[in-house]
Design an enzyme around this catalytic site. Structure first.
Site, mmCIF file in Angstrom:
data_model
loop_
_atom_site.group_PDB
_atom_site.id
_atom_site.type_symbol
_atom_site.label_atom_id
_atom_site.label_comp_id
_atom_site.label_asym_id
_atom_site.label_seq_id
_atom_site.Cartn_x
_atom_site.Cartn_y
_atom_site.Cartn_z
ATOM 1 C CG HIS A 146 -86.925 -11.888 -3.755
ATOM 2 N ND1 HIS A 146 -86.147 -11.167 -2.886
ATOM 3 C CD2 HIS A 146 -88.068 -12.183 -3.082
ATOM 4 C CE1 HIS A 146 -86.797 -11.019 -1.742
ATOM 5 N NE2 HIS A 146 -87.966 -11.637 -1.838
ATOM 6 N N GLY A 173 -84.987 -2.804 0.065
ATOM 7 C CA GLY A 173 -86.374 -2.797 -0.406
ATOM 8 C C GLY A 173 -87.334 -2.348 0.684
ATOM 9 N N GLY A 196 -90.332 -10.245 9.461
ATOM 10 C CA GLY A 196 -90.728 -10.753 8.146
ATOM 11 C C GLY A 196 -91.794 -9.900 7.515
ATOM 12 C CB SER A 237 -82.502 -12.364 0.507
ATOM 13 O OG SER A 237 -83.358 -11.981 -0.549
ATOM 14 C CD GLU A 291 -100.601 7.316 15.214
ATOM 15 O OE1 GLU A 291 -101.112 8.339 15.702
ATOM 16 O OE2 GLU A 291 -100.105 7.271 14.057
ATOM 17 C CB SER A 305 -106.380 13.505 24.797
ATOM 18 O OG SER A 305 -106.539 14.818 24.306
#
Length: 628
Positions: free
Chosen positions: A261, A156, A123, A40, A371, A350
């Site tokens: 991986h 990914g 991560g 990676s 959120e 609110s």
């Protein structure tokens, strides 16, 4: 493009060498650690080489200089490559890279701000872009500085919805000082990604989201350099560099193959390193040196000693919702410090964060109903101590962003979270809107300070304290209007409870917070009429809880405690109290909480039905005294 000058062949060769040195370092460090993600790292080597040795402006002597460009490695598992880039830049000796993943070393498996060149922990995938958005928003709108923000995302992790929330935010706010880099290396952890190398679909999606997408060969130095140049000259929209790369690039018999991986190369390492060394034109020290900041143009910022611009001004007995008091306090601290900002998820009318929007719309950031993006953006805005962000929405909706909050603690982030509409006391909206798990969630976050003010005065002081408290803070505010209990000059302290209706003959200590504090006070009055002395405690903060105060007052009340909370029994005020007295002899705790998924109904009906009303507290007190 006009004004773009192709790199000299010598410079291209030097940048290629740095990329391959990053690969070598990634292999040797993960070999020593016997774990990690060298393949990676390999796919992003040219990207990091260009960023750190051609494109970004920063000071090696001061990695968090406020005027420097920012870099967020969202695909945090490629940390060895990032560490290698900084080592090649001269921040620390390359020999230190062999401490990767060792206990006690700050070169951890995924980046954390224990390192002076890391702004945030990454991560947990899908979070880096929202953080980069916060940095870019501050740079463009508050610092008004020339620094740029770069965020590197794995293909990914682009399956995460949080990435697309963040893409929508960046486009909406036209963050042209942001460049997102997608490392499209085709392979996920266990199988190929959904789109593989379908670069046209990536391009169309990013274009549809309002980005300027640029597809490049992610291993072609010249293409990458030119793409970053185009990004820096693109106005009114962010740029996405879509880099077609290969996992394990330049690793013979490993490149672009599955099942590599998250593995050190093992007995393949020496062979691959020998091949990489053979690609180097200059195996010695790099001849290119990092560049300094574009301009020292980020203004000096002071976010210490923030005060309410004016003290609370309420009358005892006046009915005020603590959520409303939050809005008032927000404006007051904003008046005293220009770096106080508010972010909300389309709940501002609110939560009353709209008060700041009305006072100064430039310091309110609407994050819409997203959120995860909301919390991530605030974490980015807080980086390098550029702002003091307050984030608000319904308390229950922060459960969606728990991972962002958890990572915020790992990132040593200073953000202030305010959750309204907690508990059954919100009434008819029903259980989907009721925060009944929020205290448990925030209490579980390391270093988080949890405020639960009992009235408007306490709320204003809680917000003032939160603004000056390191780490994550959470303030729980309520929907119903409740009587003001405290005088405007009352002093509040983190970790110090306040006592109501104290006598020398008290037989039970009742601990309530928010709406249940008022129910406890009403119960105490009625119990007194029957000759039972009931002392009432307002904890003010649930974490830290006033352990000494609870034990002292409980013993003075014969060791009997009733805790009543508008929350599920797990993880809230009751369990905080139980933990505080766990090693004490002769203290009994009766815990009143919401024991099941509630229904819709009027607030007073629900409070009584689920056992939180003054009447139910009276019954519990009499039963407890009778038993003991």
């Amino acid at each position: 493009m006009a004004n773009y000058h192709k790199l000299e062949a010598k410079t291209v060769d030097e940048l290629k060498d740095i990329a391959n040195k990053i690969r070598i370092h990634s292999i040797t460090s993960t070999q020593t650690a016997k774990s990690g993600h060298p393949t990676s790292c390999s796919s992003i080597a040219e990207i990091l080489s260009v960023l750190f040795f051609n494109t970004m402006r920063y000071k090696v002597s001061d990695p968090r200089d406020p005027s420097s460009d920012r870099f967020v490695l969202s695909k945090g598992h490629a940390a060895p490559a990032l560490y290698a880039a900084w080592a090649e830049a001269g921040l620390f000796p390359a020999s230190d890279l062999k401490n990767l993943r060792k206990f006690g070393s700050d070169l951890e498996g995924h980046p954390t701000p224990r390192l002076n060149f890391i702004d945030v922990g990454t991560g947990s995938l899908g979070q880096g872009l929202a953080i980069a958005n916060g940095m870019a928003y501050v740079g463009k709108n508050y610092d008004k500085a020339n620094y740029r923000v770069y965020c590197l995302i794995g293909d990914g992790e682009s399956a995460e919805g949080s990435i697309w929330e963040a893409l929508a935010f960046a486009s909406y706010y036209k963050l042209d000082n942001l460049c997102v880099i997608f490392d499209v290396n085709r392979l996920g952890q266990s199988e190929p990604t959904a789109l593989g190398h379908d670069m046209d679909t990536y391009r169309k999606r990013l274009e549809a989201f309002g980005f300027n997408p640029i597809v490049v060969d992610g291993h072609d130095i010249e293409q990458i350099v030119k793409a970053f140049y185009v990004a820096s000259n693109t106005k009114e929209k962010p740029t996405a560099l879509l880099a077609k790369t290969y996992k394990g690039k330049n690793f013979p018999k490993i490149e672009d193959l599955e099942n590599w991986h998250g593995k050190a190369l093992g007995d393949q390492a020496d062979r691959v390193i020998q091949h990489l060394q053979g690609l180097l034109k200059n195996p010695g020290p790099s001849q290119i040196h990092p560049l300094k900041p574009l301009k020292d143009d980020a203004p000096a910022v002071d976010i210490t000693n923030i005060k309410l611009a004016s003290p609370p001004s309420y009358k005892i007995g006046e009915l005020v919702a603590t959520r409303s008091a939050y809005g008032s306090a927000l404006v007051k601290i904003a008046k005293s410090n220009p770096r106080v900002i508010a972010l909300d998820g389309d709940m501002k009318n609110s939560t009353f964060s709209e008060n700041l929007r009305k006072y100064d719309p430039t310091r309110y950031i609407e994050c819409f109903i997203a959120e995860q993006s909301l919390v991530g953006t605030a974490i980015g805005a807080a980086c390098r101590d550029r702002t003091v962000p307050f984030i608000s929405t319904f308390a229950t909706f922060f459960t969606r962003a728990f991972d962002q909050l958890r990572m915020g603690a790992i990132s040593q982030s200073n953000i202030n979270v305010v959750g309204s509409h907690c508990g059954v006391s919100i009434g008819e909206d029903g259980p989907s809107q009721m925060g009944l798990e929020d205290l448990a969630m925030f209490r579980s976050i390391p270093g988080c300070t949890v405020f639960y003010p009992g009235d408007a005065v306490a709320t204003e002081r809680a917000i003032e304290l939160a603004a000056n408290t390191k780490g994550i803070t959470f303030t729980r505010v309520s929907r119903p209007a409740t009587p003001v209990l405290y005088s405007n000059d009352q002093v509040f302290q983190i970790g110090k409870a306040l006592i109501h209706r104290k006598s020398n003959k008290d037989q039970v200590l009742i601990i309530g917070a928010g709406v249940t504090l008022h129910e406890a006070l009403n119960a105490s009055i009625e119990l007194a009429k029957g000759g039972i002395g009931a002392r009432v405690m307002d904890p003010f903060t649930i974490k830290p809880i006033d352990k000494d105060g609870i034990i002292k007052n409980a013993k003075e009340c014969g060791g009997l405690i009733i805790v009543v909370e508008d929350h599920y029994p797990e993880g809230g005020l009751g369990e905080a109290v139980l933990s505080a007295v766990a090693l004490e002899k002769n203290i009994i705790v009766k815990h009143l909480a919401v024991q099941e998924v509630p229904r819709s109904g009027p607030p007073n009906v629900l409070i009584d039905h689920y056992g939180l009303s003054a009447k139910k507290i009276i019954d519990a007190a009499r039963e407890l005294i009778k038993l003991f």
